[in-house]
Each structure stands twice: as structure tokens, then as C-alpha cells.
Design an enzyme around this catalytic site. Structure first.
Site, PDB file in Angstrom:
ATOM      1  N   VAL A   1     -25.007 -28.521  19.249  1.00 51.56           N
ATOM      2  CA  VAL A   1     -24.758 -27.264  19.955  1.00 51.56           C
ATOM      3  C   VAL A   1     -23.708 -26.463  19.195  1.00 51.56           C
ATOM      4  O   VAL A   1     -22.624 -26.960  18.906  1.00 51.56           O
ATOM      5  CB  VAL A   1     -24.282 -27.531  21.400  1.00 51.56           C
ATOM      6  CG1 VAL A   1     -23.883 -26.233  22.073  1.00 51.56           C
ATOM      7  CG2 VAL A   1     -25.368 -28.233  22.193  1.00 51.56           C
TER       8      VAL A   1
ATOM      9  N   GLY B   1     -31.277 -22.762  11.233  1.00 48.37           N
ATOM     10  CA  GLY B   1     -30.087 -22.534  10.431  1.00 48.37           C
ATOM     11  C   GLY B   1     -30.253 -22.924   8.968  1.00 48.37           C
ATOM     12  O   GLY B   1     -31.363 -22.923   8.424  1.00 48.37           O
TER      13      GLY B   1
ATOM     14  N   SER C   1     -17.693 -18.195  -6.278  1.00 47.07           N
ATOM     15  CA  SER C   1     -16.583 -17.352  -5.810  1.00 47.07           C
ATOM     16  C   SER C   1     -17.052 -16.290  -4.820  1.00 47.07           C
ATOM     17  O   SER C   1     -16.614 -15.147  -4.863  1.00 47.07           O
ATOM     18  CB  SER C   1     -15.889 -16.679  -7.002  1.00 47.07           C
ATOM     19  OG  SER C   1     -16.774 -15.808  -7.706  1.00 47.07           O
TER      20      SER C   1
ATOM     21  N   GLY D   1     -16.076 -19.610  -1.053  1.00 43.70           N
ATOM     22  CA  GLY D   1     -15.153 -20.032  -2.080  1.00 43.70           C
ATOM     23  C   GLY D   1     -13.816 -19.322  -1.997  1.00 43.70           C
ATOM     24  O   GLY D   1     -12.748 -19.936  -2.146  1.00 43.70           O
TER      25      GLY D   1
ATOM     26  N   GLY E   1     -23.697 -21.382  -2.210  1.00 39.80           N
ATOM     27  CA  GLY E   1     -24.652 -20.793  -1.290  1.00 39.80           C
ATOM     28  C   GLY E   1     -25.262 -21.799  -0.338  1.00 39.80           C
ATOM     29  O   GLY E   1     -24.881 -22.975  -0.308  1.00 39.80           O
TER      30      GLY E   1
ATOM     31  N   ALA F   1     -23.831 -15.320  10.821  1.00 38.12           N
ATOM     32  CA  ALA F   1     -23.990 -15.801  12.193  1.00 38.12           C
ATOM     33  C   ALA F   1     -24.330 -14.669  13.152  1.00 38.12           C
ATOM     34  O   ALA F   1     -25.223 -14.803  13.992  1.00 38.12           O
ATOM     35  CB  ALA F   1     -22.711 -16.509  12.645  1.00 38.12           C
TER      36      ALA F   1
ATOM     37  N   HIS G   1      -2.193   6.485  17.314  1.00 35.20           N
ATOM     38  CA  HIS G   1      -1.079   6.409  16.369  1.00 35.20           C
ATOM     39  C   HIS G   1       0.074   5.635  16.986  1.00 35.20           C
ATOM     40  O   HIS G   1       0.393   5.828  18.151  1.00 35.20           O
ATOM     41  CB  HIS G   1      -0.601   7.816  16.001  1.00 35.20           C
ATOM     42  CG  HIS G   1       0.605   7.807  15.102  1.00 35.20           C
ATOM     43  ND1 HIS G   1       0.518   7.550  13.745  1.00 35.20           N
ATOM     44  CD2 HIS G   1       1.928   8.001  15.382  1.00 35.20           C
ATOM     45  CE1 HIS G   1       1.730   7.596  13.223  1.00 35.20           C
ATOM     46  NE2 HIS G   1       2.611   7.873  14.186  1.00 35.20           N
TER      47      HIS G   1
END
Length: 583
Positions: free
Chosen positions: A139, A245, A282, A286, A380, A435, A563
Site C-alpha cells: 500500500v 508502477g 545525475s 541522484g 532511471g 507520482a 507582500h
């Protein structure tokens, strides 16, 4: 992508809406409620639902290729306040009665319980559909258990360590701290506990809304059927949504041991803090781990196959990021280099060995092999679809990615035909591996299931990298916008804003950063927005909403911002787009 309010029980479901947003508004529901209360006062047709619990000296980064309307209340027979109170209750009505008939066990079956599957489940129940979800004992999925959520806990703790270790920064506030220590195990427990709590809350929300939870993993078993993995038990549904996923991608030649060579899944456990970590890749993941490790005392070396670090970022943002996230820290790196062989070591005893190959010549580079204490693989992610067994039923994938159309309907092959009543959302379809994109797709799939045509505009979905400072973006990079302008024949505009002139940022001693807007000068429409600076992940949402709504820079320039707040950086950027000054 807000949830549609359910239609009142006295009425048939609404006909498909024609507005671009396809959204039933509160006013419409309120109108239904007032009409019913006026016409059927004794029926007590509307009642409010129960409340639902819902990282030595700084290494230099070389520029070389390697080392680098409603009915009037007057018609009602009871007091106006009572009518309005009940009308408000109607707008947040309890789900409709479940609809599944004898032909199927459920109206909707969802395979996978990450944030995409979770969102689809909640929305399906909100539409009165009898719903079940295969969780596979996971879950919350990657995001909650091995990704977004625990990584933010580590980043939060590491960020505080970094800030308290920065004596010059604290001195600016008139503060001094005598030494900073952290408890690695306690930091790791903070991340673990956060994930556990969030996962528990997600599960509770499913139960509270009447979603049936099936603990096993699910396997596609043909039209309208899902098998409980490892059994012969079949569950049927009129519609199936696949949401399995993704998992970390580990290139060939890299051996994972989970201790000295690991992916983000293991790194989030923070079982130790190596003195020297090589991070292969990267990108977002990363960079975030480099932020954590350097804050906690590690030295980091990036190994990047592309020509530059942070290759997916807008070039201007990338230059600022290099100046604030790479150069001042114990970070160096290689670009245009592959790590073709990674051999695990033993913590404190034997180093990790990494073979480095020039990405262009395919020859071993002079610094190879590289010996480090640990290697984190951030190359990845790939779709977690092998266990679905789609191919056994004539559904082809592309490198594991399930092919879908714009309505999230599964295609039998690339550019193929729609498989009726079968949808796929999230990382598994490869459209946008985020996600919140999965969540949006899940809601969209349900909209299409109930007959309200909906398409997710992925160009309006923002993304963020939660480093210190943060980086966020939505829409096109400047390079992409230039290509679009050349192709379509319009003039491209660009405007920037700076954190160094923002009162709130200066009060925080966080004046480093910028915002950039690229827009179509002919129409005024925003094409892309990029931010690097404190709380960039929060600031980007205003920009994403503007792109989604089609708001022009002229309109945005006239909107008032509080502001002093960081949002005035965005205000400055939009005003600059139309020639207005704020300073």
C-alpha cells in the site's frame, strides 16, 4: 482534476459535460440540492456523510568532457439557513450505492496500490462504483515506501544539518552553534516511520470509503478478469485499471549487493554513510541523494553518460544549480562516461570497483577503474509490468511500457487498437513518471469509465527536485520552446525574476535563485516556467495552474501577490514579460 461531486440519489447521473474542464461545479450540485429540498421537503433527501479520517576540501568541477443557476430558496417550506446547510451537505455527499451487477464482481478492479491506484480507487468510489484494489502487500507503492515520502524525510533532516553546519549563514542571523551532530539511526527511523504512517493512512482511507482490499498481487487473466497471483482465484470486473508502477533500472554489468552497491530503494534505509559515494546518474534522484550525502559528510562523484550533469534541466537553471549545488560542495563528476562494470566491496574493508568507459569512443578512460566506498545507481526506472502477464493475452508492451491512448485505454500493441475496458496509469505507461501524474491519470481513467471524456494535459504537470535550494519546472524548457517557435512560426518571449531582490528571501538569507518564464509573444500564453531557489517546489504550482488555465502573461502581470512573500519572484517574472517593473 478535482473529484466530481456524486449525483444526488434522487436524480440520474448527469449527462456528459461539454465544458473543457468536464467538471460538475459546486453551484450545479447546490442547485440540485435546493430544488430537491424545495420540492420534496418531507423526503429528507440529502444528508451529510460521516466524517472520513482521511547528504576533505571541495573538489572542482572541470569543464572537460570527462572530469567534470439554482432554484430560489423562497420556494422552500422551511427556513433558508436549513436549506443552505443541507445544500452544502449535498455538495460533499456520501458515495452512491455500489453498482456491480451479477455479471461481474466489481465495476472497477485496480491492480497496484501506489498513489495512482489509490487515487483511482477513491475517485471510483466517489462515482458510486463498486471497487477493489490489488495491493500486492505494498500500500502506497514506490512513492510512499521507497521514493518521494522517505526521501523527503532524509532531505529534511540533512537540510537542517547543512544549515546548522553553515557558520557563515548562521552568523548572518546573529546565531552561533557549537558543533552539530546527527544520529544516523534516528534519521533513518524518521524516514521509516513517516512512510509507515502515510501507508497506514492510505490504507485506512480506502477502507473508510468502502474499497475492497485484496492483499495479493494481481495478474491480468483476460478480458474483465484478474487472477490473484500464485492462485487459481479469479476476480472479475467490468473495468480494470493497471497501476503496477516501476522499479529501479540497473544497467548490465552493475552488480547490486544492497550494501555497497545499491539503488535508491536501499539507500533510503540509510544503513551507513559512506565517506565517498559514486552516484551513477545525475537526474532528480541522484541530485537529491547528493544533497543528503554531502550534508551528512560524504564526498560525492557523479558518473553521467550525457554531455552535462543535470541534462534534463533548462540550461540556465542548470548553470545556477552547478554554481550552488555542485561547486561549493564536496562534489565532482564525470560526463560522457558509462559505468560499465561495478563490483561490490565490503563496508570499511574493501572498496567498490567501477570501470569507466568513454560514451563516444567506448574506450576506458584514464581514471578507470574508480575505487569508492559505495555506489548508488540512479539510472532511471523501468515499468513493473512483467508480473502482469499481458503478453499471454495478446497485449504487447514496448520495453515493458504498456501502450495507452490519451484516455489511458490500453492498446494491444504500439499504435494498435484499444483493448475494451482495460486501462493503464502511472509509471507503467511511461507518459510521465511522476507520482502526481499517476494520480491524475487514475482520476482521468475513472472519468472515462463513467462516460465523461477526459484527457490529462501532461504539459501542465509540474515537477520538482527537493535539493537545497529546490528546483522546479513545468512545461517546456527554453530550448524546447525555441524549437516550437521555429516550427510554428511565432515569436518567443522570455522573462526572468530574481530571489536576490525578494524581501522574504533576503530575510531568510536565501537570495540565491531565479525564475524564468518562456511564452508565446503572439498569444501571451505561458509555455514553460523554471525556478531554482528556496521553496521552488511550492512556487511552481501557481505557474502550472496558469498554463493549465491558458492565462496570458498580461493577465498574470495584473494579479496581486502578498507582500512580503516568495511568490513576488513569480510576480516579478510575469510583470517583466509585459515590460512592467517591480524594482
Amino acid at each position: 482534476l478535482s473529484s466530481y461531486p456524486s449525483a444526488p440519489p434522487l436524480f440520474s447521473p448527469p449527462a456528459p459535460l461539454n465544458a473543457p474542464s468536464q467538471m460538475m461545479t459546486f453551484s450545479m450540485v447546490r442547485g440540485f440540492a435546493l430544488f430537491a429540498l424545495a420540492a420534496f421537503p418531507a423526503a429528507n433527501a440529502f444528508t451529510a456523510p460521516s466524517a472520513l479520517p482521511l547528504r576533505s576540501a571541495t573538489a572542482s568541477f572541470s569543464s572537460s568532457s570527462h572530469r567534470v443557476g439554482h432554484v430560489s430558496p423562497a420556494t422552500a417550506t422551511f427556513p433558508r439557513k436549513s436549506i443552505l446547510r443541507n445544500a452544502r451537505a449535498a455538495s460533499r455527499m456520501a458515495p452512491l450505492k455500489m453498482m456491480a451487477d451479477g455479471e461481474f464482481d466489481y465495476d472497477v478492479l485496480i491492480v497496484g496500490c501506489g498513489v495512482g491506484g489509490h487515487a483511482a480507487s477513491l475517485h471510483a468510489r466517489g462515482q458510486g462504483l463498486k471497487t477493489a484494489i490489488f495491493t500486492g502487500g505494498d500500500v502506497g507503492g514506490t512513492c510512499v515506501n521507497r521514493g518521494c515520502v522517505p526521501s523527503k524525510a532524509l532531505l529534511a533532516a540533512a537540510g537542517r544539518v547543512r544549515e546548522m553546519q553553515d557558520a557563515d549563514h548562521l552568523k548572518g542571523f546573529g546565531i552561533s552553534v557549537d558543533g552539530v551532530k546527527y544520529d544516523r539511526e534516528a534519521v533513518a527511523e524518521h524516514a521509516r516511520q513517516l512512510s509507515s504512517n502515510v501507508a497506514m493512512n492510505l490504507g485506512n482511507s480506502l477502507t473508510a470509503l468502502g474499497v475492497d482490499i485484496i492483499e495479493e498481487a494481481g495478474e491480468y487473466a483476460g478480458p474483465n478478469k484478474v487472477r490473484k497471483a500464485g492462485t487459481d482465484q479469479i476476480v472479475t470486473a467490468k473495468n480494470i485499471i493497471l497501476a503496477p508502477g516501476s522499479v529501479p533500472f540497473v544497467p548490465p554489468g552493475i552488480e547490486i549487493d544492497g550494501k555497497t552497491v545499491f539503488t535508491s530503494d536501499d539507500s533510503l534505509k540509510l544503513e551507513w554513510v559512506p565517506d565517498w559515494v559514486a552516484i551513477i546518474g545525475s537526474g532528480y534522484i541522484g541530485l537529491e541523494f547528493a544533497d543528503v550525502y554531502t550534508a551528512l559528510g560524504s564526498e560525492v562523484t557523479f558518473i553521467e553518460a550525457m554531455d552535462t550533469l543535470m541534462p534534463t534541466f533548462d540550461p540556465e537553471i542548470r548553470r545556477v544549480a552547478d554554481r550552488v549545488l555542485i561547486q561549493p560542495r564536496k562534489v565532482d563528476g564525470y560526463t560522457s562516461v558509462f559505468a560499465t562494470e561495478v563490483v561490490p566491496g565490503e563496508p570499511g574493508e574493501k572498496p567498490v570497483k567501477i570501470k569507466l568507459i568513454d560514451a563516444k569512443t567506448k574506450e576506458e578512460v584514464p581514471d578507470s577503474p574508480l575505487f569508492v566506498d559505495a555506489a548508488l545507481v540512479c539510472t532511471g526506472r523501468v515499468p513493473n509490468t512483467k508480473g502482469l502477464k499481458l503478453e499471454e493475452h495478446g497485449i504487447e508492451t514496448n520495453r515493458g511500457f504498456v501502450q495507452v491512448d490519451e484516455k489511458m485505454q490500453v492498446l494491444d500493441k504500439p499504435d494498435g487498437t484499444v483493448v475494451p475496458n482495460l486501462y493503464c496509469i502511472g509509471d507503467a505507461n511511461g507518459k510521465m513518471m511522476l507520482a502526481h501524474a499517476a494520480s491524475a491519470q487514475g482520476i482521468s481513467a475513472v472519468e472515462n469509465i463513467v462516460g465523461r471524456s477526459h484527457v490529462v494535459d501532461h504539459d501542465t504537470i509540474p515537477a520538482a527536485c527537493f535539493t537545497h535550494p529546490e528546483i522546479a519546472m513545468v512545461g517546456l524548457t527554453e530550448e524546447q520552446a525555441k524549437a516550437k517557435a521555429a516550427e510554428e512560426g511565432f515569436e518567443l518571449g522570455k522573462s526572468t525574476g530574481s530571489f536576490r531582490a525578494n524581501s522574504k528571501a533576503l530575510a531568510e538569507l536565501e537570495g540565491t535563485g531565479m525564475a524564468k518564464c518562456v511564452f508565446n509573444k503572439d498569444t501571451g500564453k505561458v509555455l514553460g516556467m523554471h525556478i531554482i531557489g528556496i521553496h521552488a517546489s511550492d512556487l511552481i504550482q501557481e505557474c502550472a495552474n496558469a498554463i493549465a488555465a491558458g492565462t496570458t502573461v498580461s493577465e498574470l502581470a495584473m494579479m496581486v501577490h502578498t507582500h512580503p512573500t516568495l511568490s513576488e519572484v513569480i510576480d516579478e517574472t510575469f510583470k517583466g514579460a509585459v515590460g512592467m517593473s517591480t524594482h
